[in-house]
Scaffold this motif. Structure first.
Motif: not given
Length: 135
Positions: A110-132
């Motif tokens: 939800q980083r408001p100032k980051a470009p959408q592609e960066c928010r999507l990449a961050d989301g992928i990384v976060g999702d993978l890490l959340a899988m533990r």
């Protein structure tokens, strides 16, 4: 109660479950994923040492720099390999987390100032890490 699987056993089993058809790359894909899993273990150890040294009051600047250089060299090796399983992708996500400086806590899609592609990449990384997978 079932005891949790050791992380190394879990990663090795996941690396055998490809996300893509590896026939086009043959055994090279499995070799790269196995290397990624090993590098993930090395990165976790080097990262823990970096944190330990950086928290020492008596650590010199050279010692802190050397402790930071070790995970950087491992992250360079991780970057050079192509992942074809969840385990391999998770190791790459772990390297991203190391680059950001924190395991999983820095990914805010939800980083408001980051470009959408960066928010999507961050989301992928976060999702993978959340899988533990590596926790």
């Amino acid at each position: 109660m079932i005891a949790p699987l050791p992380r190394s056993m879990l990663l090795r089993s996941l690396s055998a479950a490809p996300l893509v058809d590896n026939d086009c790359r043959g055994s090279e894909a499995m070799v790269e994923d196995a290397a990624l899993v090993q590098l993930g273990d090395l990165l976790l150890s080097a990262w823990a040492e970096e944190v330990r040294v950086s928290r020492l009051d008596e650590a010199s600047e050279e010692e802190v720099f050397a402790a930071c250089a070790a995970p950087m060299r491992i992250a360079d090796r991780i970057e050079a390999l192509r992942a074809s399983s969840v385990a391999g992708l998770t190791v790459k996500a772990l390297a991203c987390a190391w680059c950001h400086g924190d395991y999983g806590d820095v990914y805010d899609p939800q980083r408001p100032k980051a470009p959408q592609e960066c928010r999507l990449a961050d989301g992928i990384v976060g999702d993978l890490l959340a899988m533990r997978v590596l926790a």
